[in-house]
Design a protein around this motif. Structure first.
Motif, PDB file in Angstrom:
ATOM      1  N   TRP A  53       3.725   8.842   3.819  1.00 55.28           N
ATOM      2  CA  TRP A  53       3.211   7.581   3.283  1.00 55.28           C
ATOM      3  C   TRP A  53       3.471   6.000   3.374  1.00 55.28           C
ATOM      4  O   TRP A  53       4.569   5.924   4.610  1.00 55.28           O
ATOM      5  N   GLY A  54       2.538   5.625   2.947  1.00 56.24           N
ATOM      6  CA  GLY A  54       2.848   3.504   3.364  1.00 56.24           C
ATOM      7  C   GLY A  54       1.041   3.132   3.411  1.00 56.24           C
ATOM      8  O   GLY A  54       0.627   3.638   3.323  1.00 56.24           O
ATOM      9  N   CYS A  55       1.428   2.604   4.470  1.00 52.96           N
ATOM     10  CA  CYS A  55       0.928   1.491   5.550  1.00 52.96           C
ATOM     11  C   CYS A  55       0.733   2.376   6.599  1.00 52.96           C
ATOM     12  O   CYS A  55       0.959   2.905   7.423  1.00 52.96           O
ATOM     13  N   GLY A  56      -0.899   2.841   7.148  1.00 52.95           N
ATOM     14  CA  GLY A  56      -2.214   3.741   7.604  1.00 52.95           C
ATOM     15  C   GLY A  56      -2.101   2.788   8.514  1.00 52.95           C
ATOM     16  O   GLY A  56      -1.686   3.631   9.603  1.00 52.95           O
ATOM     17  N   GLU A  99      -6.239   5.691   7.124  1.00 56.08           N
ATOM     18  CA  GLU A  99      -5.996   5.377   5.283  1.00 56.08           C
ATOM     19  C   GLU A  99      -4.423   4.993   5.162  1.00 56.08           C
ATOM     20  O   GLU A  99      -3.396   5.698   5.810  1.00 56.08           O
ATOM     21  N   ASP A 100      -4.515   4.463   3.901  1.00 58.41           N
ATOM     22  CA  ASP A 100      -3.082   4.376   3.681  1.00 58.41           C
ATOM     23  C   ASP A 100      -3.047   5.112   2.177  1.00 58.41           C
ATOM     24  O   ASP A 100      -3.858   6.059   1.973  1.00 58.41           O
ATOM     25  N   GLN A 101      -1.340   5.685   1.786  1.00 59.47           N
ATOM     26  CA  GLN A 101      -0.744   7.198   1.089  1.00 59.47           C
ATOM     27  C   GLN A 101       0.145   6.639   1.066  1.00 59.47           C
ATOM     28  O   GLN A 101       0.619   5.267   1.059  1.00 59.47           O
ATOM     29  N   TRP A 102      -0.498   6.498  -0.705  1.00 60.37           N
ATOM     30  CA  TRP A 102       0.010   5.731  -2.081  1.00 60.37           C
ATOM     31  C   TRP A 102       1.291   7.044  -2.263  1.00 60.37           C
ATOM     32  O   TRP A 102       2.378   6.081  -2.986  1.00 60.37           O
ATOM     33  N   LEU A 137       3.859   1.708   0.071  1.00 54.79           N
ATOM     34  CA  LEU A 137       5.324   1.627   0.940  1.00 54.79           C
ATOM     35  C   LEU A 137       6.409   2.131   0.398  1.00 54.79           C
ATOM     36  O   LEU A 137       7.152   3.012   0.648  1.00 54.79           O
ATOM     37  N   PHE A 196       5.840   1.738   6.310  1.00 58.23           N
ATOM     38  CA  PHE A 196       5.696   3.365   5.834  1.00 58.23           C
ATOM     39  C   PHE A 196       6.552   4.005   6.635  1.00 58.23           C
ATOM     40  O   PHE A 196       7.898   3.698   6.516  1.00 58.23           O
ATOM     41  N   GLU A 217      -0.209   4.286  -6.475  1.00 57.83           N
ATOM     42  CA  GLU A 217      -0.935   2.646  -6.982  1.00 57.83           C
ATOM     43  C   GLU A 217       0.350   2.454  -7.722  1.00 57.83           C
ATOM     44  O   GLU A 217       0.620   2.341  -8.681  1.00 57.83           O
ATOM     45  N   PRO A 255       0.984  -1.295  -0.220  1.00 59.83           N
ATOM     46  CA  PRO A 255      -0.017  -0.146   0.354  1.00 59.83           C
ATOM     47  C   PRO A 255       1.043   1.505   0.308  1.00 59.83           C
ATOM     48  O   PRO A 255       1.032   1.801   1.329  1.00 59.83           O
TER      49      PRO A 255
END
Length: 124
Positions: free
Chosen positions: A50-53, A64-67, A3, A37, A8, A1
């Motif tokens: 960014w990464g896994c939320g 939330e995940d951030q791409w 990372l 992250f 995406e 997600p």
């Protein structure tokens, strides 16, 4: 997600590749990364993640995940002594130090790792 921070669907890069998103047109002066992250600190004191939320370690007030890198608005300095000067990450939690010496922590709170006197996870 997300990372790697390249958007995406980008799950692997075979060579070092510059992030496609500029950090508010500022240069990065620090980075911290875990297995899930990453954080970047820009010269103006802004923090990007960014990464896994997961449990909220990205600092956006949600899980939330951030791409791609996203600025952490909760750490935007209102005064020069509140400007972030260093960042660090642990296992599902994040930390920041401001110019006035304050330490901020958020994310997964198990085992008291946030230093808040409890075991609660904390959104920023």
């Amino acid at each position: 997600p997300g990372l790697l921070g390249h958007g995406e669907g980008v799950k692997q890069l075979k060579t070092p590749t510059r992030l496609p998103t500029l950090l508010g047109d500022e240069r990065a002066i620090g980075v911290a990364a875990s297995g899930l992250f990453s954080l970047a600190l820009s010269a103006d004191g802004a923090v990007w993640s960014w990464g896994c939320g997961g449990p909220g370690e990205l600092g956006h007030g949600d899980k939330e995940d951030q791409w791609q890198p996203k600025k952490i608005e909760a750490l935007a300095a209102s005064a020069s002594d509140q400007r972030v000067i260093a960042v660090s990450v642990g296992n599902l939690h994040s930390l920041a130090i401001t110019a006035d010496g304050a330490v901020w922590s958020w994310g997964y709170g198990d085992s008291g790792r946030l230093g808040h006197g409890d075991y609660q996870s904390q959104l920023l």
